[in-house]
Design a protein around this motif. Structure first.
Motif, short mmCIF file in Angstrom:
data_model
loop_
_atom_site.label_atom_id
_atom_site.label_comp_id
_atom_site.label_asym_id
_atom_site.label_seq_id
_atom_site.Cartn_x
_atom_site.Cartn_y
_atom_site.Cartn_z
N SER A 149 0.82 -1.21 0.00
CA SER A 149 0.00 0.00 0.00
C SER A 149 0.85 1.26 0.00
CB SER A 149 -0.91 0.02 1.23
OG SER A 149 -0.17 0.32 2.41
N GLY A 150 2.16 1.11 0.23
CA GLY A 150 3.06 2.25 0.25
C GLY A 150 3.00 3.07 1.52
N ARG A 151 2.50 2.49 2.61
CA ARG A 151 2.37 3.24 3.86
C ARG A 151 3.34 2.81 4.95
NH1 ARG A 151 -3.61 2.67 5.67
NH2 ARG A 151 -3.39 0.60 4.70
N ALA A 152 4.10 1.74 4.71
CA ALA A 152 5.02 1.25 5.74
C ALA A 152 6.32 0.79 5.12
CB ALA A 152 4.38 0.11 6.53
N ALA A 164 12.23 -3.56 11.96
CA ALA A 164 11.54 -2.33 12.35
C ALA A 164 10.53 -1.95 11.28
CB ALA A 164 12.55 -1.19 12.55
N LEU A 165 9.45 -1.31 11.72
CA LEU A 165 8.44 -0.74 10.83
C LEU A 165 8.47 0.77 11.00
CD1 LEU A 165 4.81 -1.94 10.21
CD2 LEU A 165 5.29 0.47 10.63
N LEU A 166 8.70 1.48 9.88
CA LEU A 166 8.69 2.95 9.88
C LEU A 166 7.51 3.43 9.04
CD1 LEU A 166 11.76 2.09 10.42
CD2 LEU A 166 12.34 4.37 9.59
N PRO A 167 6.65 4.28 9.58
CA PRO A 167 5.53 4.80 8.79
C PRO A 167 6.04 5.68 7.64
CG PRO A 167 5.22 5.20 11.14
CD PRO A 167 6.63 4.77 10.95
N PRO A 176 9.49 8.32 12.43
CA PRO A 176 10.28 7.48 13.34
C PRO A 176 9.68 6.07 13.42
CG PRO A 176 9.79 9.60 14.35
CD PRO A 176 8.95 9.51 13.12
N ALA A 177 10.52 5.10 13.73
CA ALA A 177 10.07 3.71 13.82
C ALA A 177 8.88 3.59 14.77
CB ALA A 177 11.20 2.81 14.28
N ALA A 178 7.80 2.97 14.28
CA ALA A 178 6.62 2.76 15.11
C ALA A 178 6.74 1.49 15.92
CB ALA A 178 5.37 2.70 14.23
N ASP A 226 -0.03 -5.13 10.13
CA ASP A 226 -1.15 -4.20 10.27
C ASP A 226 -0.64 -2.81 9.88
OD1 ASP A 226 -3.23 -2.55 10.95
OD2 ASP A 226 -3.45 -3.28 13.01
N VAL A 227 -0.85 -2.45 8.62
CA VAL A 227 -0.32 -1.18 8.14
C VAL A 227 -1.04 -0.01 8.80
CG1 VAL A 227 0.02 0.28 6.11
CG2 VAL A 227 0.39 -2.18 5.95
N GLY A 228 -2.36 -0.11 8.93
CA GLY A 228 -3.11 0.97 9.56
C GLY A 228 -2.72 1.17 11.01
#
Length: 400
Positions: A149-152, A164-167, A176-178, A226-228
């Motif tokens: 989706s291009g969000r994460a 790590a997941l960065l928004p 910053p990393a979520a 969970d991207v959202g």
């Protein structure tokens, strides 16, 4: 013949040495990165290719931009951009307008972490302009991917043994990393597996899961994505536990079958896993060698890709310095080694199929070259060509 343990130790120490040197020489990722990436505009009949590199020793200018003639396979260097220290691995946003690069460092701004940088891509020329950078929240980030989706943004930190997941913000910049998850586990190879070493993370085709290969833990971890909610949740019972000492490095999804292929760095094998996309669970099916049966030298597989039609699988071999070409059975996904082709260079890291499927390009890190091979679209077999370009320490190839 060189002892495999000695060779492995030298490879491990070489990674540590250049990371340490880069950390010492890093003055600031943002400075010196605004010069144009192109000397002229890209013609309509060419494909733009970005090349991530190691900048240790000061030989590399950062991320290089090449133009490939899709008819002849000829490569031409058209520019470069300073992208901080060791912009080794690259990913492009699904909209094609933003490029992301890891900065493969063990120390960034005085902390035990590397970084990730974001750049906009000019529509007409492919020129890169820095957006921002963020800590990767782990040492030596070596892999980055973008969810569908291009969000994460998903990052694997090798030295940190974490993911790590960065928004991703609406303009493509990074927040910053979520979430940061540190892996656990180790393997029998005392030189390379005393601790976890995350080496790859990719979203699955449904974008509901993310798979992370960890070389140190001998495991492919499965996470619910969970991207959202900007989160990753480990799926209990979903992981693939590899053979002890295998060292899983990179993974690739089959385009139509429920299969995942894993390149194992430490035992020179490729493993086929079945992926249950409902439960998010992996199960092993088969294991094959990536080098010829009678070859006994030291080898470390690196990258792995499946052709878009699903009929051919490719793996790069560092040490044997080759690309292994496997046929993939149409109904079952069973692999068979059909060809092993010299990369005509030393230490092939990543490689890429061009958008037409007629060419396969290899980044030979130690011999400072990107080499082009002709590819038969029907059977996937490779043929050497005279086309190549000299670049310092190429690592990752990404077509715009």
């Amino acid at each position: 013949m060189t002892d495999s343990r000695d060779s492995s130790r030298r490879d491990f120490l070489a990674r540590r040495d250049f990371l340490a040197a880069a950390a010492i020489s890093l003055i600031g990722l943002a400075r010196g990165s605004e010069r144009p990436a192109l000397r002229d505009e890209a013609p309509a009949d060419g494909d733009l290719l970005y090349v991530g590199t190691y900048t240790q020793g000061g030989r590399s200018e950062g991320i290089y931009l090449l133009l490939m003639d899709r008819r002849s396979g000829q490569l031409r260097r058209v520019g470069s951009v300073a992208a901080g220290a060791n912009p080794s691995f690259l990913a492009i946003h699904p909209n094609g307008r933003v490029l992301y690069a890891v900065n493969e460092l063990e120390k960034y701004e005085g902390r035990a972490t590397g970084a990730v940088s974001a750049f906009t891509i000019a529509r007409e020329t492919g020129a890169l302009t820095r957006l921002n950078e963020q800590p990767s929240e782990g040492g030596a980030p070596c892999y980055v991917s973008v969810d569908r989706s291009g969000r994460a943004l998903l990052v694997a930190n090798y030295a940190g043994g974490s993911i790590a997941l960065l928004p991703i913000q609406p303009n493509g910049s990074l927040g910053p990393a979520a979430q940061v998850i540190r892996h656990t586990g180790k393997g029998p190879n005392a030189e390379r597996q005393a601790a976890p070493h995350a080496h790859c993370i990719l979203p699955d085709p449904s974008n509901r899961f993310a798979l992370a290969a960890d070389l140190g833990a001998d495991r492919v971890f499965v996470y619910r994505l969970d991207v959202g909610g900007k989160s990753l949740q480990h799926v209990d019972g979903g992981d693939a536990v590899m053979r002890p000492g295998a060292g899983p490095r990179h993974i690739a999804f089959h385009p139509t079958l429920p299969l995942v292929f894993v390149a194992n760095e430490l035992d020179s094998t490729v493993v086929t896993l079945r992926f249950d996309a409902e439960r998010g669970a992996l199960s092993p099916l088969d294991t094959l060698s990536t080098v010829p049966a009678r070859w006994t030298g030291t080898n470390y597989p690196a990258d792995i890709h499946v052709a878009p039609n699903g009929r051919t699988l490719y793996v790069s071999n560092r040490g044997h310095n080759s690309i292994a070409v496997f046929s993939v059975a149409e109904s079952t996904g069973t692999l068979a080694l059909e060809q092993v082709v010299s990369t005509e260079g030393d230490w092939p890291r990543n490689f890429s199929l061009d958008p037409t499927g007629r060419w396969l390009l290899v980044a030979n890190q130690r011999s400072d070259s990107v080499v082009v091979f002709g590819r038969d679209p029907e059977n996937g077999r490779l043929t050497p060509t005279p086309q190549r370009v000299a670049l310092p320490s190429p690592v990752c190839l990404r077509f715009a």
